[in-house]
Design a protein around this motif. Structure first.
Motif, PDB file in Angstrom:
ATOM      1  N   ASP A  45      38.685  43.569  -4.769  1.00 46.91           N
ATOM      2  CA  ASP A  45      38.631  45.194  -4.547  1.00 46.91           C
ATOM      3  C   ASP A  45      37.340  46.185  -5.151  1.00 46.91           C
ATOM      4  OD1 ASP A  45      38.098  48.168  -3.115  1.00 46.91           O
ATOM      5  OD2 ASP A  45      39.385  48.238  -4.333  1.00 46.91           O
TER       6      ASP A  45
ATOM      7  N   TRP B  96      41.296  55.757   2.123  1.00 46.99           N
ATOM      8  CA  TRP B  96      41.937  54.208   2.877  1.00 46.99           C
ATOM      9  C   TRP B  96      41.836  53.668   1.890  1.00 46.99           C
ATOM     10  CZ3 TRP B  96      42.646  55.731   7.477  1.00 46.99           C
ATOM     11  CH2 TRP B  96      42.454  56.695   8.388  1.00 46.99           C
TER      12      TRP B  96
ATOM     13  N   PHE C 250      45.468  51.264   1.765  1.00 45.13           N
ATOM     14  CA  PHE C 250      45.608  49.257   2.692  1.00 45.13           C
ATOM     15  C   PHE C 250      46.755  49.088   1.379  1.00 45.13           C
ATOM     16  CE2 PHE C 250      41.412  50.432   5.300  1.00 45.13           C
ATOM     17  CZ  PHE C 250      42.296  50.358   6.137  1.00 45.13           C
TER      18      PHE C 250
ATOM     19  N   THR D  78      47.893  45.971   2.625  1.00 42.70           N
ATOM     20  CA  THR D  78      46.763  44.810   3.117  1.00 42.70           C
ATOM     21  C   THR D  78      45.579  45.219   1.794  1.00 42.70           C
ATOM     22  OG1 THR D  78      46.382  46.594   4.286  1.00 42.70           O
ATOM     23  CG2 THR D  78      47.674  44.893   4.842  1.00 42.70           C
TER      24      THR D  78
ATOM     25  N   ARG E 184      43.006  43.171   0.897  1.00 39.53           N
ATOM     26  CA  ARG E 184      42.338  42.496   1.847  1.00 39.53           C
ATOM     27  C   ARG E 184      41.190  43.883   2.684  1.00 39.53           C
ATOM     28  NH1 ARG E 184      41.471  40.838   6.441  1.00 39.53           N
ATOM     29  NH2 ARG E 184      43.060  41.376   7.488  1.00 39.53           N
ATOM     30  N   LYS E 185      41.887  44.864   3.213  1.00 39.05           N
ATOM     31  CA  LYS E 185      41.082  45.245   3.673  1.00 39.05           C
ATOM     32  C   LYS E 185      40.479  46.896   4.080  1.00 39.05           C
ATOM     33  CE  LYS E 185      44.092  45.416   8.879  1.00 39.05           C
ATOM     34  NZ  LYS E 185      44.646  46.246   9.181  1.00 39.05           N
TER      35      LYS E 185
ATOM     36  N   VAL F  77      37.271  44.801   2.056  1.00 40.84           N
ATOM     37  CA  VAL F  77      36.209  44.915   2.757  1.00 40.84           C
ATOM     38  C   VAL F  77      35.840  45.996   3.205  1.00 40.84           C
ATOM     39  CG1 VAL F  77      36.005  44.296   5.608  1.00 40.84           C
ATOM     40  CG2 VAL F  77      36.929  42.567   4.034  1.00 40.84           C
ATOM     41  N   ASN F  78      36.658  46.579   2.766  1.00 33.27           N
ATOM     42  CA  ASN F  78      35.995  48.608   3.302  1.00 33.27           C
ATOM     43  C   ASN F  78      34.615  48.890   2.002  1.00 33.27           C
ATOM     44  OD1 ASN F  78      35.733  51.549   2.630  1.00 33.27           O
ATOM     45  ND2 ASN F  78      36.097  51.397   4.964  1.00 33.27           N
TER      46      ASN F  78
ATOM     47  N   GLY G 233      36.620  52.491   7.985  1.00 34.74           N
ATOM     48  CA  GLY G 233      38.131  53.129   7.566  1.00 34.74           C
ATOM     49  C   GLY G 233      38.918  53.235   8.716  1.00 34.74           C
TER      50      GLY G 233
ATOM     51  N   GLN H 139      39.475  51.058  10.462  1.00 37.35           N
ATOM     52  CA  GLN H 139      40.203  49.165  10.680  1.00 37.35           C
ATOM     53  C   GLN H 139      41.843  49.914  10.783  1.00 37.35           C
ATOM     54  OE1 GLN H 139      38.220  49.146   6.532  1.00 37.35           O
ATOM     55  NE2 GLN H 139      38.571  47.191   5.949  1.00 37.35           N
ATOM     56  N   SER H 140      42.134  51.091   9.893  1.00 35.32           N
ATOM     57  CA  SER H 140      43.153  51.251  10.320  1.00 35.32           C
ATOM     58  C   SER H 140      43.704  51.792  11.255  1.00 35.32           C
ATOM     59  CB  SER H 140      44.099  52.496   9.290  1.00 35.32           C
ATOM     60  OG  SER H 140      42.768  53.513   9.165  1.00 35.32           O
TER      61      SER H 140
END
Length: 427
Positions: free
Chosen positions: A27, A141, A145, A150, A152-153, A156-157, A196, A199-200
């Motif tokens: 990230d 965000w 995460f 998590t 991974r999220k 991606v963000n 975000g 996603q959440s």
């Protein structure tokens, strides 16, 4: 539990830690490479003086970001890492609402200040004020995460932000002004902030900000002062360096820091997850916390020195390709900048331990000492020997501050052994 089952559980736990740290690195690689690309693009597009103006706006954003982290997402990481999903969701709604509120309030102040200043600097600050709320929401965000494990999220963000940034930078380059680059940078972050929410599945609860601040004031206000003293020291040094040596000197320092960009991605990527991981170590095996922090800090310091050594061997033509006219002045600062980053990396291991222990008083004291040394070293060095003197002054101050962090962590661990603290609460 049989010895074999216990060993399997131990291996599973280690794999989980490595996985979370890996997502933290991935990230931050995405985030820092985005920031690195922005810095390089601006440096090459606008030249040294305009890059210095952009850098002033950048360090101001860093101060506001640390205000938000101190009162919103740092308490979230300490108290809501690895908690049940319903508890996490309720906390994230209030923490992200707090971050959005901080961005709105300080963004309005930044906008007013920019309009009052006028000129290129004022325009850059006014545009920064416009984009601050969503910049801070996007950062919130990421922390949310990682608190949930998590990462991974979060990756991606940040990837979405990077993709959105490409066309925004192309448009800004055609306009050819600092304000266009600030708006492009912040506007693309707004895309990631909106994603975000998707996603959440959580909407920031602005109305919960007051309740969040009240419930976590024991940590939040100390972390606020700690974070602001850290980023505020960088801002004071940048402003002071601009006044003593010239705005171009700010660009030179920023250019040298950009050369450390890939390593700083490692440093910052680990910092996103180290507090959460240290909190988990504290709950499961408190006697291992000191060794965990030493491994983190020592590893980061060693990596910084290796990266700095590689930079010294880099051909000058490649440096000119990356930084353009900024390269020649910035390349002379590689050694002191590297030493400073190595000292910071060593200190972050101890800082993660103090955060996990919720030793906010010791953490605050360490940071205030470190910030004071940073400002004195940076500005005193600038007064004595210009830009290079400032870089060497900061390197010495950072290495000394690292020792302060570790002394406080040792004392905090000793206190915990003699007076065990209650379990970290998870409302």
């Amino acid at each position: 539990m049989t010895p074999m089952a216990a060993e399997r559980e131990k291996r599973t736990a280690k794999r989980a830690v490595v996985g979370r740290l890996s997502w933290g690195l991935a990230d931050q690689a995405a985030s820092s490479m985005t920031n690195f690309a922005v810095g390089i693009y601006v440096a090459r597009s606008l030249g040294l003086t305009a890059f210095g103006v952009f850098s002033l706006a950048w360090v101001t954003y860093g101060v506001v970001l640390n205000v938000s982290r101190g009162v919103a997402t740092d308490p979230l990481m300490v108290r809501f890492s690895g908690v049940p999903d319903a508890t996490w969701r309720a906390a994230v709604a209030r923490a992200s609402g707090t971050a959005l509120g901080v961005g709105s309030a300080l963004g309005a102040a930044c906008l007013a200040a920019g309009l009052g200043l006028g000129g290129n600097v004022g325009s850059a600050f006014a545009c920064l004020g416009v984009v601050l709320p969503l910049l801070l929401l996007q950062d919130a965000w990421r922390f949310a995460f990682f608190a949930a494990g998590t990462g991974r999220k979060a990756f991606v963000n940040d990837l979405v932000w990077g993709v959105a940034l490409v066309p925004a930078m192309v448009v800004a380059a055609r306009v050819g002004s600092v304000t266009a680059f600030v708006l492009a940078w912040g506007g693309s972050a707004a895309v990631a902030a909106g994603y975000g929410c998707f996603q959440s599945g959580i909407r920031p609860h602005l109305g919960g900000a007051r309740e969040w601040l009240r419930e976590h004031r024991d940590l939040g206000y100390r972390y606020l002062v700690e974070n602001v003293s850290n980023s505020g020291a960088s801002q004071l040094r940048a402003y002071g360096l601009g006044a003593i040596v010239g705005v171009g000197a700010v660009g030179v320092i920023r250019g040298a820091e950009l050369l450390l960009g890939p390593f700083l991605a490692l440093l910052m990527g680990l910092s996103l997850v180290t507090v959460a991981e240290a909190a988990r170590v504290l709950r499961r095996a408190p006697h291992r916390l000191g060794a965990f922090c030493l491994l983190l800090g020592g590893g980061q310091a060693a990596a910084a020195l290796l990266w700095g050594g590689a930079l010294l061997l880099m051909p000058g033509r490649f440096g000119e390709l990356v930084l353009g006219e900024v390269w020649h002045a910035s390349s002379e600062l590689i050694v002191p900048i590297t030493l400073g980053v190595a000292g910071a990396g060593l200190g972050t291991g101890a800082a993660a331990g103090l955060r996990a222990l919720a030793a906010a008083r010791r953490s605050l004291r360490s940071q205030l000492i470190a910030s004071a040394c940073y400002v004195v070293g940076g500005l005193g060095g600038a007064a004595l020997a210009g830009t290079a003197g400032s870089a060497w002054g900061v390197a010495g101050a950072t290495l000394g501050a690292s020792a302060v962090w570790w002394l406080h962590l040792r004392s905090a661990l000793r206190e915990r052994r003699h007076h065990p603290l209650p379990e970290v609460r998870t409302p």
